[in-house]
Design a protein around this motif. Sequence first.
Motif, PDB file in Angstrom:
ATOM      1  N   ALA A   1       0.833  -1.205   0.000  1.00  0.00           N
ATOM      2  CA  ALA A   1       0.000   0.000   0.000  1.00  0.00           C
ATOM      3  C   ALA A   1       0.868   1.256   0.000  1.00  0.00           C
ATOM      4  N   PHE A   2       1.974   1.221   0.731  1.00  0.00           N
ATOM      5  CA  PHE A   2       2.876   2.379   0.766  1.00  0.00           C
ATOM      6  C   PHE A   2       3.517   2.587  -0.604  1.00  0.00           C
ATOM      7  N   VAL A   3       4.005   1.517  -1.200  1.00  0.00           N
ATOM      8  CA  VAL A   3       4.657   1.612  -2.511  1.00  0.00           C
ATOM      9  C   VAL A   3       3.666   2.058  -3.583  1.00  0.00           C
TER      10      VAL A   3
ATOM     11  N   LEU B   1       0.111   9.782  -0.581  1.00  0.00           N
ATOM     12  CA  LEU B   1       0.357   9.422   0.815  1.00  0.00           C
ATOM     13  C   LEU B   1      -0.625  10.154   1.734  1.00  0.00           C
ATOM     14  N   THR B   2      -0.803  11.444   1.459  1.00  0.00           N
ATOM     15  CA  THR B   2      -1.742  12.232   2.261  1.00  0.00           C
ATOM     16  C   THR B   2      -3.156  11.679   2.144  1.00  0.00           C
ATOM     17  N   ALA B   3      -3.560  11.342   0.922  1.00  0.00           N
ATOM     18  CA  ALA B   3      -4.902  10.808   0.695  1.00  0.00           C
ATOM     19  C   ALA B   3      -5.103   9.465   1.389  1.00  0.00           C
TER      20      ALA B   3
ATOM     21  N   ILE C   1      -1.716   9.226   5.661  1.00  0.00           N
ATOM     22  CA  ILE C   1      -0.394   9.433   6.252  1.00  0.00           C
ATOM     23  C   ILE C   1      -0.106  10.924   6.298  1.00  0.00           C
ATOM     24  N   PRO C   2       0.065  11.501   7.481  1.00  0.00           N
ATOM     25  CA  PRO C   2       0.304  12.947   7.564  1.00  0.00           C
ATOM     26  C   PRO C   2       1.688  13.313   7.040  1.00  0.00           C
ATOM     27  N   ILE C   3       1.727  14.275   6.131  1.00  0.00           N
ATOM     28  CA  ILE C   3       2.976  14.752   5.541  1.00  0.00           C
ATOM     29  C   ILE C   3       3.185  16.209   5.949  1.00  0.00           C
ATOM     30  N   THR C   4       4.342  16.510   6.507  1.00  0.00           N
ATOM     31  CA  THR C   4       4.655  17.874   6.934  1.00  0.00           C
ATOM     32  C   THR C   4       5.847  18.403   6.143  1.00  0.00           C
ATOM     33  N   LYS C   5       6.052  19.710   6.232  1.00  0.00           N
ATOM     34  CA  LYS C   5       7.218  20.312   5.598  1.00  0.00           C
ATOM     35  C   LYS C   5       8.505  19.713   6.169  1.00  0.00           C
TER      36      LYS C   5
END
Length: 385
Positions: free
Chosen positions: A135-137, A165-167, A170-174
Motif C-alpha cells: 500500500a505504501f509503494v 500518501l496524504t490521501a 499518512i500525515p505529511i509535513t514540511k
Amino acid sequence: MADPATITLAVKAAIAAATDKRTWKAIGVLIAAILTPFILVIVMILSLLSGTSQHNNAAIDLSFNGGVAGFSVPVEYTAYIEDMSGCFSVLDQAIADTEAGMNGSALDNVRIKSIFYSLYFGVENLSLSDAEARAFVDCFVTYEKDSENHTVAVPASLDAAYANLTASGIPITKESKANALQIYQRIVYGGAGSYTGGIEYGGKGGTALDGLTLLHPETKNNLDLVTYAENAFNSGWGYVWGTYGDILTDSLFEYKLEQYPDGVGDYEDFIRENWLGGRTTDCVGLIKSYGWYNPDTKIIDYGTNGMPDVGADGMYNAATVKGSMDTMPDTPGLAVWKSGHIGVYIGNGEVIEAMGTKYGVVRTKLEGRGWKAWLEVPYISYETK
C-alpha cells in the motif's frame, strides 16, 4: 554642585583606576564569572547537537547500507536501526513486485525508503506487513494507458506521491519532506557515507576514448568492464546524477539541471567548477555506458547491446547470479551493490565506483564500504581470461 577641586580629584582617581592593571584584572574576572555559565551552556548545547547529528547520520547509513553499529551509537538507536532495516527488506520486495508489472519502468527505491525513514524512524517496535508495504509503494505509482490502450503502472511524480500518501491517511509535513530530501541526498549523492577507508582519485578530466583497448571488443564481458572502469578512473571522470559517460557539455548540464533540480541543482556550482567539460557518470551509469560503448566508433550509444536503462537497484533485482558478501567469489568484473548504489569489483580487494558528486569516479577498498551483495551484471558474459 561639587566644587572644582573635588571634581578634579574625582577625575584623577578615575584616570588612576582606569590605568591600574589590577582594576582591569578585577573587571575581567567579574565579566568571566558572569559569562562563564552561559558559555558552558552554549558549548554543551553545540556538543549535544553535534553528537545527535553524528548519531542520526550513522543511523541513516546503517539502515540503508547495513553494518555494525559502533559504541558511539546509543542503544535505543540500535533497536530503531534494526526495525528500519527489517521494514526496508519488506519494502524492497514490494517494490520488486510492483516493478514486475511496469513494462520496464523502475521506481526510485531510495526515494521511497527515504520518505518512509523520515516518517517512521524512532517509532517503537516498528514493523511492516507485506500488505502495508504494498500500500505504501502504491502511493509512488500512477496508472495510464499505453499505445495499445492497456492500463499500465508508471512512476508517479514526487508531488503526486506525496498527495497519494496524504490521501491514504499518512500525515505529511514540511519537516518530513525536508528530512526525506536530506536523507535521499545523503544516500544517493553523498558518496562516502560512513566509509573511513582510503579513497584514491584518478587522472584529471581526460575525455578521449581512443586509447581504450578492450580484450574482447566483439562481446560485452566482465574483463572488459574492468578495463573500461579503470579507464574512467584513470581519466578522472566526474559524477553527475543521470549521466553515463558522455562529455558534460553546457547543453547537457542545463538539461540535467532541469531534469534533476535537487540531485544536480543543489550541486550546480561544484559541478560547474569541477566537472563541466569532462566526462561524467553516476554509479550505475558507469556500467551502462560500458554496455552502450561502441568500440568501432568510440561512441557511447544509448540503449544498445541489450543493456537496458535501469537504476542500481533495478540492475541488482534483474541479476540471476548474486549473493551476500560473505559468499562473493574473487572474480573481477562482478558488481557490488547496496541500496541505491553500485560499483565494479576490479580484483585484489578493490572497487571502482562513481561515488558521488564531490568525489567522481574513485577507487576504494571492498571491505568496510558497506556493500550488501555481489552480482554478475545480467547483461554481459563472464570469462576468466
